[in-house]
Design a protein around this motif. Sequence first.
Motif, PDB file in Angstrom:
ATOM      1  N   GLY A  25       0.791  -1.225   0.000  1.00  0.00           N
ATOM      2  CA  GLY A  25       0.000   0.000   0.000  1.00  0.00           C
ATOM      3  C   GLY A  25       0.822   1.272   0.000  1.00  0.00           C
ATOM      4  N   PHE A  26       2.148   1.150  -0.132  1.00  0.00           N
ATOM      5  CA  PHE A  26       3.021   2.330  -0.076  1.00  0.00           C
ATOM      6  C   PHE A  26       3.903   2.389  -1.315  1.00  0.00           C
ATOM      7  N   VAL A  27       5.008   1.644  -1.340  1.00  0.00           N
ATOM      8  CA  VAL A  27       5.936   1.696  -2.477  1.00  0.00           C
ATOM      9  C   VAL A  27       6.619   0.353  -2.714  1.00  0.00           C
ATOM     10  N   ILE A  28       7.127   0.198  -3.943  1.00  0.00           N
ATOM     11  CA  ILE A  28       8.082  -0.848  -4.308  1.00  0.00           C
ATOM     12  C   ILE A  28       9.322  -0.107  -4.788  1.00  0.00           C
ATOM     13  N   GLN A  29      10.489  -0.443  -4.235  1.00  0.00           N
ATOM     14  CA  GLN A  29      11.710   0.328  -4.497  1.00  0.00           C
ATOM     15  C   GLN A  29      12.808  -0.558  -5.056  1.00  0.00           C
ATOM     16  N   GLY A  30      13.562  -0.017  -6.027  1.00  0.00           N
ATOM     17  CA  GLY A  30      14.691  -0.721  -6.625  1.00  0.00           C
ATOM     18  C   GLY A  30      15.774   0.256  -7.041  1.00  0.00           C
ATOM     19  N   GLY A  31      16.776  -0.263  -7.738  1.00  0.00           N
ATOM     20  CA  GLY A  31      17.844   0.596  -8.247  1.00  0.00           C
ATOM     21  C   GLY A  31      19.084   0.650  -7.389  1.00  0.00           C
ATOM     22  N   CYS A  32      19.166  -0.205  -6.352  1.00  0.00           N
ATOM     23  CA  CYS A  32      20.362  -0.240  -5.505  1.00  0.00           C
ATOM     24  C   CYS A  32      21.372  -1.213  -6.104  1.00  0.00           C
ATOM     25  N   PRO A  33      22.571  -0.720  -6.469  1.00  0.00           N
ATOM     26  CA  PRO A  33      23.561  -1.616  -7.069  1.00  0.00           C
ATOM     27  C   PRO A  33      24.054  -2.719  -6.129  1.00  0.00           C
ATOM     28  N   ASN A  61       9.586  21.319  -9.123  1.00  0.00           N
ATOM     29  CA  ASN A  61       8.689  20.562  -9.995  1.00  0.00           C
ATOM     30  C   ASN A  61       7.242  21.002  -9.737  1.00  0.00           C
ATOM     31  N   PRO A  62       6.589  21.639 -10.740  1.00  0.00           N
ATOM     32  CA  PRO A  62       5.219  22.125 -10.520  1.00  0.00           C
ATOM     33  C   PRO A  62       4.187  21.000 -10.426  1.00  0.00           C
ATOM     34  N   ASN A  63       4.553  19.791 -10.822  1.00  0.00           N
ATOM     35  CA  ASN A  63       3.630  18.649 -10.808  1.00  0.00           C
ATOM     36  C   ASN A  63       4.157  17.520  -9.931  1.00  0.00           C
ATOM     37  N   ASN A  64       4.789  17.875  -8.824  1.00  0.00           N
ATOM     38  CA  ASN A  64       5.412  16.875  -7.944  1.00  0.00           C
ATOM     39  C   ASN A  64       4.342  16.208  -7.079  1.00  0.00           C
ATOM     40  N   LYS A  65       3.563  15.330  -7.715  1.00  0.00           N
ATOM     41  CA  LYS A  65       2.458  14.681  -7.030  1.00  0.00           C
ATOM     42  C   LYS A  65       2.652  13.169  -7.054  1.00  0.00           C
ATOM     43  N   HIS A  66       2.684  12.573  -5.877  1.00  0.00           N
ATOM     44  CA  HIS A  66       2.838  11.125  -5.726  1.00  0.00           C
ATOM     45  C   HIS A  66       1.475  10.451  -5.884  1.00  0.00           C
ATOM     46  N   GLU A  67       1.062  10.294  -7.145  1.00  0.00           N
ATOM     47  CA  GLU A  67      -0.189   9.599  -7.461  1.00  0.00           C
ATOM     48  C   GLU A  67       0.100   8.102  -7.554  1.00  0.00           C
ATOM     49  N   ASP A  68      -0.945   7.296  -7.676  1.00  0.00           N
ATOM     50  CA  ASP A  68      -0.781   5.857  -7.884  1.00  0.00           C
ATOM     51  C   ASP A  68       0.044   5.655  -9.152  1.00  0.00           C
ATOM     52  N   GLY A  69       1.126   4.868  -9.055  1.00  0.00           N
ATOM     53  CA  GLY A  69       1.975   4.612 -10.215  1.00  0.00           C
ATOM     54  C   GLY A  69       3.028   5.663 -10.483  1.00  0.00           C
ATOM     55  N   PRO A  81      -1.892   6.607  -4.019  1.00  0.00           N
ATOM     56  CA  PRO A  81      -1.433   7.983  -3.785  1.00  0.00           C
ATOM     57  C   PRO A  81      -0.654   8.080  -2.475  1.00  0.00           C
ATOM     58  N   GLN A  82       0.451   8.839  -2.505  1.00  0.00           N
ATOM     59  CA  GLN A  82       1.316   9.017  -1.319  1.00  0.00           C
ATOM     60  C   GLN A  82       1.667  10.506  -1.183  1.00  0.00           C
ATOM     61  N   HIS A  83       0.656  11.343  -1.047  1.00  0.00           N
ATOM     62  CA  HIS A  83       0.894  12.789  -1.065  1.00  0.00           C
ATOM     63  C   HIS A  83       1.729  13.291   0.105  1.00  0.00           C
ATOM     64  N   TYR A 141      10.341  14.397  -1.902  1.00  0.00           N
ATOM     65  CA  TYR A 141      10.921  13.463  -2.872  1.00  0.00           C
ATOM     66  C   TYR A 141      10.480  13.863  -4.269  1.00  0.00           C
ATOM     67  N   THR A 142      11.394  13.745  -5.234  1.00  0.00           N
ATOM     68  CA  THR A 142      11.118  14.198  -6.593  1.00  0.00           C
ATOM     69  C   THR A 142      10.419  13.126  -7.427  1.00  0.00           C
ATOM     70  N   VAL A 143       9.231  13.478  -7.924  1.00  0.00           N
ATOM     71  CA  VAL A 143       8.501  12.650  -8.875  1.00  0.00           C
ATOM     72  C   VAL A 143       9.039  12.995 -10.258  1.00  0.00           C
ATOM     73  N   PHE A 144       9.371  11.955 -11.059  1.00  0.00           N
ATOM     74  CA  PHE A 144       9.883  12.242 -12.397  1.00  0.00           C
ATOM     75  C   PHE A 144       9.226  11.400 -13.481  1.00  0.00           C
ATOM     76  N   GLY A 145       8.099  10.789 -13.172  1.00  0.00           N
ATOM     77  CA  GLY A 145       7.372  10.038 -14.179  1.00  0.00           C
ATOM     78  C   GLY A 145       6.066   9.500 -13.637  1.00  0.00           C
ATOM     79  N   GLN A 146       5.201   9.053 -14.565  1.00  0.00           N
ATOM     80  CA  GLN A 146       3.909   8.485 -14.202  1.00  0.00           C
ATOM     81  C   GLN A 146       3.661   7.248 -15.060  1.00  0.00           C
ATOM     82  N   THR A 147       3.282   6.160 -14.414  1.00  0.00           N
ATOM     83  CA  THR A 147       3.010   4.911 -15.129  1.00  0.00           C
ATOM     84  C   THR A 147       1.834   5.100 -16.082  1.00  0.00           C
ATOM     85  N   ILE A 148       2.031   4.663 -17.335  1.00  0.00           N
ATOM     86  CA  ILE A 148       0.959   4.715 -18.325  1.00  0.00           C
ATOM     87  C   ILE A 148       0.477   3.313 -18.713  1.00  0.00           C
TER      88      ILE A 148
END
Length: 177
Positions: free
Chosen positions: A61-69, A106-114, A137-139, A145-152
């Motif tokens: 219900g919160f996040v899935i995180q990756g990208g750690c070498p 970021n004017p659209n820094n919104k933690h929406e679903d995805g 959503p995790q507002h 934290y910087t949002v830089f994309g949205q799942t489509i």
Amino acid sequence: MALYTPEYQPTGEEIAVINTSKGAIRVQLAGADAPIHVGNFVELAQKGFYDGLKFHRYVPGFVIQGGCPNTREATPEQVAAGRAAGFAPFGTGNPGYSIKEEYTTNPNNKHEDGALAMARSMDPNSAGSQFYLCLGPQHNLDSGYTVFGQTIEGKDVIGQLRAGDVIESVTIENAAA
């Protein structure tokens, strides 16, 4: 750690395809809103940095995180267990640099679903390679934290991901040459 400025200049057309052991996720990157984060993510993806890493953090219900070498050489079972002897702690690795935060600009820094966003430590300018996808959503994260994309496409895939699942590759569609 030195702050890195990516050479890649986003056009706003970039789509990240995150191929996982559970399926593919397509994310529209927000190059106009978070150009440093998108440029950094595109560069890392194009170098194959993410290929073979594992998702190391799952909070229902919160996040899935990756990208750690630090997860690269570990087995999925070791990552799912949270620790493995002989490995640096999962969730503490980086690409050898950090990038400047963009959540204040970021004017659209919104933690929406995805939403796709960058993880960081206590230092606002400590993001590097670790990213997360929001499971709903995790507002409460919008101001830190910087949002830089949205799942489509692929929210169903995101919902199936757990710690230990593999990031097989990240490719960027519509990347400028």
